[in-house]
Write a protein that holds these residues in place. Structure first.
Motif, PDB file in Angstrom:
ATOM      1  N   MET A 175       0.822  -1.211   0.000  1.00  0.00           N
ATOM      2  CA  MET A 175       0.000   0.000   0.000  1.00  0.00           C
ATOM      3  C   MET A 175       0.858   1.264   0.000  1.00  0.00           C
ATOM      4  SD  MET A 175      -3.229  -1.179   2.339  1.00  0.00           S
ATOM      5  CE  MET A 175      -4.063   0.402   2.136  1.00  0.00           C
ATOM      6  N   ARG A 176       1.958   1.255   0.754  1.00  0.00           N
ATOM      7  CA  ARG A 176       2.856   2.410   0.762  1.00  0.00           C
ATOM      8  C   ARG A 176       3.449   2.636  -0.631  1.00  0.00           C
ATOM      9  NH1 ARG A 176       5.084   4.430   5.379  1.00  0.00           N
ATOM     10  NH2 ARG A 176       7.153   4.551   4.437  1.00  0.00           N
ATOM     11  N   ALA A 177       3.847   1.545  -1.292  1.00  0.00           N
ATOM     12  CA  ALA A 177       4.420   1.658  -2.639  1.00  0.00           C
ATOM     13  C   ALA A 177       3.392   2.250  -3.607  1.00  0.00           C
ATOM     14  CB  ALA A 177       4.900   0.298  -3.132  1.00  0.00           C
ATOM     15  N   ARG A 178       2.157   1.775  -3.553  1.00  0.00           N
ATOM     16  CA  ARG A 178       1.106   2.302  -4.441  1.00  0.00           C
ATOM     17  C   ARG A 178       0.879   3.784  -4.172  1.00  0.00           C
ATOM     18  NH1 ARG A 178      -3.885   0.154  -7.283  1.00  0.00           N
ATOM     19  NH2 ARG A 178      -2.563  -1.661  -7.277  1.00  0.00           N
ATOM     20  N   TRP A 179       0.842   4.170  -2.893  1.00  0.00           N
ATOM     21  CA  TRP A 179       0.622   5.568  -2.542  1.00  0.00           C
ATOM     22  C   TRP A 179       1.750   6.450  -3.083  1.00  0.00           C
ATOM     23  CZ3 TRP A 179       3.168   9.049   0.815  1.00  0.00           C
ATOM     24  CH2 TRP A 179       2.458  10.233   1.069  1.00  0.00           C
ATOM     25  N   HIS A 180       2.998   5.998  -2.927  1.00  0.00           N
ATOM     26  CA  HIS A 180       4.135   6.784  -3.428  1.00  0.00           C
ATOM     27  C   HIS A 180       4.121   6.871  -4.960  1.00  0.00           C
ATOM     28  CE1 HIS A 180       6.318   7.770   0.201  1.00  0.00           C
ATOM     29  NE2 HIS A 180       6.122   6.536   0.642  1.00  0.00           N
ATOM     30  N   GLU A 181       3.790   5.784  -5.636  1.00  0.00           N
ATOM     31  CA  GLU A 181       3.771   5.763  -7.104  1.00  0.00           C
ATOM     32  C   GLU A 181       2.651   6.622  -7.687  1.00  0.00           C
ATOM     33  OE1 GLU A 181       3.284   1.626  -8.037  1.00  0.00           O
ATOM     34  OE2 GLU A 181       5.276   1.106  -7.261  1.00  0.00           O
ATOM     35  N   ARG A 182       1.523   6.721  -6.996  1.00  0.00           N
ATOM     36  CA  ARG A 182       0.342   7.371  -7.564  1.00  0.00           C
ATOM     37  C   ARG A 182      -0.161   8.510  -6.680  1.00  0.00           C
ATOM     38  NH1 ARG A 182      -2.162   2.825 -11.233  1.00  0.00           N
ATOM     39  NH2 ARG A 182      -2.738   4.681 -12.356  1.00  0.00           N
ATOM     40  N   ARG A 183       0.730   9.155  -6.027  1.00  0.00           N
ATOM     41  CA  ARG A 183       0.378  10.188  -5.058  1.00  0.00           C
ATOM     42  C   ARG A 183      -0.540  11.255  -5.642  1.00  0.00           C
ATOM     43  NH1 ARG A 183       2.308  13.176  -0.612  1.00  0.00           N
ATOM     44  NH2 ARG A 183       0.604  14.632  -0.277  1.00  0.00           N
ATOM     45  N   ASP A 184      -0.258  11.725  -6.847  1.00  0.00           N
ATOM     46  CA  ASP A 184      -1.087  12.770  -7.451  1.00  0.00           C
ATOM     47  C   ASP A 184      -2.526  12.300  -7.628  1.00  0.00           C
ATOM     48  OD1 ASP A 184       1.068  14.475  -7.530  1.00  0.00           O
ATOM     49  OD2 ASP A 184       1.518  14.126  -9.644  1.00  0.00           O
ATOM     50  N   GLU A 185      -2.715  11.048  -8.000  1.00  0.00           N
ATOM     51  CA  GLU A 185      -4.073  10.523  -8.185  1.00  0.00           C
ATOM     52  C   GLU A 185      -4.803  10.389  -6.847  1.00  0.00           C
ATOM     53  OE1 GLU A 185      -4.303   7.635 -11.852  1.00  0.00           O
ATOM     54  OE2 GLU A 185      -2.420   7.332 -10.736  1.00  0.00           O
ATOM     55  N   GLY A 196      -0.533  14.379   5.839  1.00  0.00           N
ATOM     56  CA  GLY A 196      -1.926  14.150   6.208  1.00  0.00           C
ATOM     57  C   GLY A 196      -2.464  12.794   5.800  1.00  0.00           C
ATOM     58  N   TRP A 197      -1.689  12.013   5.074  1.00  0.00           N
ATOM     59  CA  TRP A 197      -2.123  10.683   4.621  1.00  0.00           C
ATOM     60  C   TRP A 197      -1.670   9.610   5.605  1.00  0.00           C
ATOM     61  CZ3 TRP A 197      -5.466   9.477   0.907  1.00  0.00           C
ATOM     62  CH2 TRP A 197      -5.740  10.435  -0.075  1.00  0.00           C
ATOM     63  N   TRP A 198      -2.546   8.616   5.789  1.00  0.00           N
ATOM     64  CA  TRP A 198      -2.299   7.525   6.716  1.00  0.00           C
ATOM     65  C   TRP A 198      -2.806   6.224   6.094  1.00  0.00           C
ATOM     66  CZ3 TRP A 198      -0.874   8.887  11.929  1.00  0.00           C
ATOM     67  CH2 TRP A 198      -0.924  10.261  12.191  1.00  0.00           C
ATOM     68  N   LEU A 199      -2.232   5.114   6.527  1.00  0.00           N
ATOM     69  CA  LEU A 199      -2.863   3.815   6.306  1.00  0.00           C
ATOM     70  C   LEU A 199      -3.792   3.590   7.489  1.00  0.00           C
ATOM     71  CD1 LEU A 199       0.130   1.551   5.184  1.00  0.00           C
ATOM     72  CD2 LEU A 199      -1.552   2.707   3.752  1.00  0.00           C
ATOM     73  N   VAL A 200      -4.883   2.838   7.292  1.00  0.00           N
ATOM     74  CA  VAL A 200      -5.844   2.596   8.368  1.00  0.00           C
ATOM     75  C   VAL A 200      -6.347   1.162   8.318  1.00  0.00           C
ATOM     76  CG1 VAL A 200      -7.764   3.475   6.962  1.00  0.00           C
ATOM     77  CG2 VAL A 200      -8.015   3.377   9.451  1.00  0.00           C
ATOM     78  N   ILE A 201      -6.572   0.574   9.481  1.00  0.00           N
ATOM     79  CA  ILE A 201      -7.364  -0.660   9.583  1.00  0.00           C
ATOM     80  C   ILE A 201      -8.477  -0.379  10.572  1.00  0.00           C
ATOM     81  CG2 ILE A 201      -5.510  -2.283   9.000  1.00  0.00           C
ATOM     82  CD1 ILE A 201      -6.481  -2.683  12.417  1.00  0.00           C
ATOM     83  N   MET A 202      -9.616  -1.032  10.338  1.00  0.00           N
ATOM     84  CA  MET A 202     -10.746  -0.869  11.248  1.00  0.00           C
ATOM     85  C   MET A 202     -11.543  -2.157  11.275  1.00  0.00           C
ATOM     86  SD  MET A 202     -13.708   2.046  11.299  1.00  0.00           S
ATOM     87  CE  MET A 202     -12.509   3.319  11.675  1.00  0.00           C
ATOM     88  N   ARG A 203     -11.858  -2.595  12.458  1.00  0.00           N
ATOM     89  CA  ARG A 203     -12.732  -3.757  12.627  1.00  0.00           C
ATOM     90  C   ARG A 203     -14.146  -3.347  12.266  1.00  0.00           C
ATOM     91  NH1 ARG A 203      -9.983  -8.229  12.965  1.00  0.00           N
ATOM     92  NH2 ARG A 203      -7.976  -7.765  13.868  1.00  0.00           N
ATOM     93  N   GLU A 204     -14.834  -4.153  11.501  1.00  0.00           N
ATOM     94  CA  GLU A 204     -16.179  -3.841  11.033  1.00  0.00           C
ATOM     95  C   GLU A 204     -17.159  -3.656  12.186  1.00  0.00           C
ATOM     96  OE1 GLU A 204     -18.750  -2.883   8.002  1.00  0.00           O
ATOM     97  OE2 GLU A 204     -16.630  -3.311   7.826  1.00  0.00           O
TER      98      GLU A 204
END
Length: 187
Positions: A42-52, A175-183
């Protein structure tokens, strides 16, 4: 119908029911153990596509008549929880052109946002990527943008999932974060 024909029809029906049950159980097991994307992926995707990511966040922030965008079996739904409005296509009531509608679809697809997007309190925007669990999902993982710091912070959301944390965040930057949340605690 002869007895032999009747017996054959019963056997074929029983085999069809058994096949459906096996497929259903297989789907439930797959959804329960299907791995969530790793923090590194997920970090790699965020860095690669930050503008999107920033573009999708800006769109969600600007679309004041929409509180949530949900991917469903019937496509993408735009929802306003305050008014109870749900739209499956562009509509003047939500102030969205066909071009903007298509851009929402494209960005969600290209960024791997498989579950949906939600606008929350304090300007927070959450982009849900995946879930794991039976039927509705036990835990979700995604990205969140927030103008204020979020807590609790974990060094690894992969570890937070295994520790059964109810909610956890890992900073990405700006301001960007990864998140997990229990349903069962979302709401």
């Amino acid at each position: 119908m002869s007895i032999r024909g009747f017996a054959r029809a019963v056997l074929e029906s029983a085999l069809a029911v058994a096949a459906l049950l096996v497929c259903g159980v297989g789907l439930l097991v797959w959804s329960a153990v299907h791995p969530l994307p790793s923090d590194d992926q997920m970090r790699a995707r965020w860095h690669e596509r930050r503008d999107e990511f920033d573009s999708l966040r800006a769109m969600v922030t600007d679309d004041r008549r929409i509180t949530e965008v949900v991917r469903s079996m019937s496509g993408v739904e735009f929802v306003n929880h305050e008014t109870g409005m749900v739209r499956h296509s562009p509509d003047a009531a939500i102030g969205m052109s066909l071009e903007r509608w298509r851009e929402h679809h494209r960005l969600m697809r290209d960024l791997g946002i498989k579950l949906g997007v939600a606008r929350g309190e304090h300007g927070r925007v959450t982009l849900w990527v995946a879930e794991r669990g039976l039927v509705v999902g036990e835990v979700r993982k995604g990205y969140v943008w927030s103008p204020v710091p979020l807590n609790p912070v974990w060094d690894s959301l992969d570890e937070a999932v295994e520790a059964r944390a109810a909610v956890a965040y890992r900073p990405l930057g700006d301001g960007w974060w990864l998140v997990i949340m229990r349903e069962d605690v979302e709401g």
